[in-house]
Design a protein around this motif. Structure first.
Motif, PDB file in Angstrom:
ATOM      1  N   MET A   1      10.108   4.192 -12.017  1.00  0.00           N
ATOM      2  CA  MET A   1       9.698   4.595 -10.699  1.00  0.00           C
ATOM      3  C   MET A   1      10.013   3.487  -9.717  1.00  0.00           C
ATOM      4  O   MET A   1       9.792   2.329 -10.011  1.00  0.00           O
ATOM      5  CB  MET A   1       8.204   4.887 -10.678  1.00  0.00           C
ATOM      6  CG  MET A   1       7.844   6.229 -11.243  1.00  0.00           C
ATOM      7  SD  MET A   1       6.081   6.482 -11.399  1.00  0.00           S
ATOM      8  CE  MET A   1       5.829   5.729 -12.998  1.00  0.00           C
ATOM      9  N   THR A   2      10.457   3.879  -8.585  1.00  0.00           N
ATOM     10  CA  THR A   2      10.857   2.881  -7.605  1.00  0.00           C
ATOM     11  C   THR A   2       9.788   2.598  -6.564  1.00  0.00           C
ATOM     12  O   THR A   2       9.804   1.554  -5.945  1.00  0.00           O
ATOM     13  CB  THR A   2      12.146   3.328  -6.880  1.00  0.00           C
ATOM     14  OG1 THR A   2      11.895   4.585  -6.242  1.00  0.00           O
ATOM     15  CG2 THR A   2      13.294   3.470  -7.852  1.00  0.00           C
ATOM     16  N   THR A   3       8.876   3.506  -6.370  1.00  0.00           N
ATOM     17  CA  THR A   3       7.881   3.354  -5.322  1.00  0.00           C
ATOM     18  C   THR A   3       6.540   2.936  -5.903  1.00  0.00           C
ATOM     19  O   THR A   3       6.079   3.511  -6.873  1.00  0.00           O
ATOM     20  CB  THR A   3       7.715   4.683  -4.557  1.00  0.00           C
ATOM     21  OG1 THR A   3       8.979   5.099  -4.075  1.00  0.00           O
ATOM     22  CG2 THR A   3       6.776   4.532  -3.386  1.00  0.00           C
ATOM     23  N   SER A   4       5.920   1.958  -5.288  1.00  0.00           N
ATOM     24  CA  SER A   4       4.602   1.518  -5.697  1.00  0.00           C
ATOM     25  C   SER A   4       3.547   2.335  -4.950  1.00  0.00           C
ATOM     26  O   SER A   4       3.695   2.579  -3.751  1.00  0.00           O
ATOM     27  CB  SER A   4       4.420   0.036  -5.363  1.00  0.00           C
ATOM     28  OG  SER A   4       3.066  -0.323  -5.456  1.00  0.00           O
ATOM     29  N   PRO A   5       2.471   2.739  -5.627  1.00  0.00           N
ATOM     30  CA  PRO A   5       1.401   3.436  -4.912  1.00  0.00           C
ATOM     31  C   PRO A   5       0.846   2.613  -3.749  1.00  0.00           C
ATOM     32  O   PRO A   5       0.389   3.180  -2.759  1.00  0.00           O
ATOM     33  CB  PRO A   5       0.321   3.644  -5.975  1.00  0.00           C
ATOM     34  CG  PRO A   5       0.977   3.438  -7.280  1.00  0.00           C
ATOM     35  CD  PRO A   5       2.177   2.573  -7.038  1.00  0.00           C
ATOM     36  N   ASP A   6       0.913   1.308  -3.848  1.00  0.00           N
ATOM     37  CA  ASP A   6       0.399   0.447  -2.783  1.00  0.00           C
ATOM     38  C   ASP A   6       1.245   0.515  -1.518  1.00  0.00           C
ATOM     39  O   ASP A   6       0.818   0.052  -0.467  1.00  0.00           O
ATOM     40  CB  ASP A   6       0.294  -0.997  -3.263  1.00  0.00           C
ATOM     41  CG  ASP A   6      -0.763  -1.167  -4.341  1.00  0.00           C
ATOM     42  OD1 ASP A   6      -1.772  -0.425  -4.317  1.00  0.00           O
ATOM     43  OD2 ASP A   6      -0.578  -2.016  -5.224  1.00  0.00           O
ATOM     44  N   ARG A   7       2.431   1.086  -1.625  1.00  0.00           N
ATOM     45  CA  ARG A   7       3.297   1.208  -0.454  1.00  0.00           C
ATOM     46  C   ARG A   7       3.153   2.556   0.238  1.00  0.00           C
ATOM     47  O   ARG A   7       3.832   2.821   1.224  1.00  0.00           O
ATOM     48  CB  ARG A   7       4.751   0.989  -0.849  1.00  0.00           C
ATOM     49  CG  ARG A   7       4.998  -0.426  -1.278  1.00  0.00           C
ATOM     50  CD  ARG A   7       6.434  -0.654  -1.574  1.00  0.00           C
ATOM     51  NE  ARG A   7       6.637  -2.064  -1.866  1.00  0.00           N
ATOM     52  CZ  ARG A   7       7.761  -2.680  -1.682  1.00  0.00           C
ATOM     53  NH1 ARG A   7       8.816  -2.040  -1.243  1.00  0.00           N
ATOM     54  NH2 ARG A   7       7.866  -3.956  -1.970  1.00  0.00           N
ATOM     55  N   VAL A   8       2.306   3.413  -0.286  1.00  0.00           N
ATOM     56  CA  VAL A   8       2.086   4.724   0.316  1.00  0.00           C
ATOM     57  C   VAL A   8       1.115   4.557   1.477  1.00  0.00           C
ATOM     58  O   VAL A   8      -0.042   4.205   1.280  1.00  0.00           O
ATOM     59  CB  VAL A   8       1.542   5.731  -0.719  1.00  0.00           C
ATOM     60  CG1 VAL A   8       1.166   7.045  -0.050  1.00  0.00           C
ATOM     61  CG2 VAL A   8       2.572   5.966  -1.818  1.00  0.00           C
ATOM     62  N   SER A  20       9.291  10.834  -6.557  1.00  0.00           N
ATOM     63  CA  SER A  20       9.680   9.758  -7.463  1.00  0.00           C
ATOM     64  C   SER A  20       9.059   9.961  -8.842  1.00  0.00           C
ATOM     65  O   SER A  20       9.723   9.754  -9.867  1.00  0.00           O
ATOM     66  CB  SER A  20       9.253   8.407  -6.871  1.00  0.00           C
ATOM     67  OG  SER A  20       9.448   7.355  -7.773  1.00  0.00           O
ATOM     68  N   LEU A  21       7.789  10.369  -8.881  1.00  0.00           N
ATOM     69  CA  LEU A  21       7.140  10.661 -10.163  1.00  0.00           C
ATOM     70  C   LEU A  21       7.857  11.792 -10.885  1.00  0.00           C
ATOM     71  O   LEU A  21       8.090  11.739 -12.093  1.00  0.00           O
ATOM     72  CB  LEU A  21       5.680  11.056  -9.947  1.00  0.00           C
ATOM     73  CG  LEU A  21       4.674   9.965  -9.659  1.00  0.00           C
ATOM     74  CD1 LEU A  21       3.321  10.592  -9.339  1.00  0.00           C
ATOM     75  CD2 LEU A  21       4.548   9.013 -10.830  1.00  0.00           C
ATOM     76  N   ARG A  22       8.202  12.841 -10.143  1.00  0.00           N
ATOM     77  CA  ARG A  22       8.877  13.977 -10.740  1.00  0.00           C
ATOM     78  C   ARG A  22      10.226  13.567 -11.328  1.00  0.00           C
ATOM     79  O   ARG A  22      10.585  13.962 -12.435  1.00  0.00           O
ATOM     80  CB  ARG A  22       9.062  15.083  -9.713  1.00  0.00           C
ATOM     81  CG  ARG A  22       9.560  16.379 -10.328  1.00  0.00           C
ATOM     82  CD  ARG A  22      10.744  16.906  -9.494  1.00  0.00           C
ATOM     83  NE  ARG A  22      11.401  17.992 -10.150  1.00  0.00           N
ATOM     84  CZ  ARG A  22      12.412  17.850 -11.003  1.00  0.00           C
ATOM     85  NH1 ARG A  22      12.836  16.667 -11.362  1.00  0.00           N
ATOM     86  NH2 ARG A  22      13.008  18.891 -11.529  1.00  0.00           N
TER      87      ARG A  22
END
Length: 82
Positions: A1-8, A20-22
């Motif tokens: 995964m490329t995106t961190s939940p902290d960046r949402v 990204s999860l999918r």
């Protein structure tokens, strides 16, 4: 995964994170602890129940103003949305 939940930080970021999860599941889903929908949703519910513990263990506070209804509506809608 490329995106961190902290960046949402926005609705658009959340949608991108879910995409990204999918993609990660499509590519490496068999390596997930909860690879099928039923176990994924069970784990999601369990994590939500225990979220205060995770936040405490990581030195964070559970956000008091989360829009839980938005998340619930999104999950419900995904069962029918095209």
């Amino acid at each position: 995964m490329t995106t961190s939940p902290d960046r949402v930080g926005s609705r658009e970021d959340l949608a991108a994170f879910v995409r990204s999860l999918r993609l990660h599941h499509a590519e490496e889903g068999m390596s997930w602890e909860n690879a099928d929908l039923s176990s994924f949703l069970d784990a999601l519910a369990a994590w939500i129940d225990d979220a205060d513990g995770w936040y405490g263990n990581t030195g964070r506070e559970l956000p008091p103003g989360g829009d839980w209804a938005f998340f619930a509506r999104a999950l419900r809608a995904a069962a029918m949305y095209e």
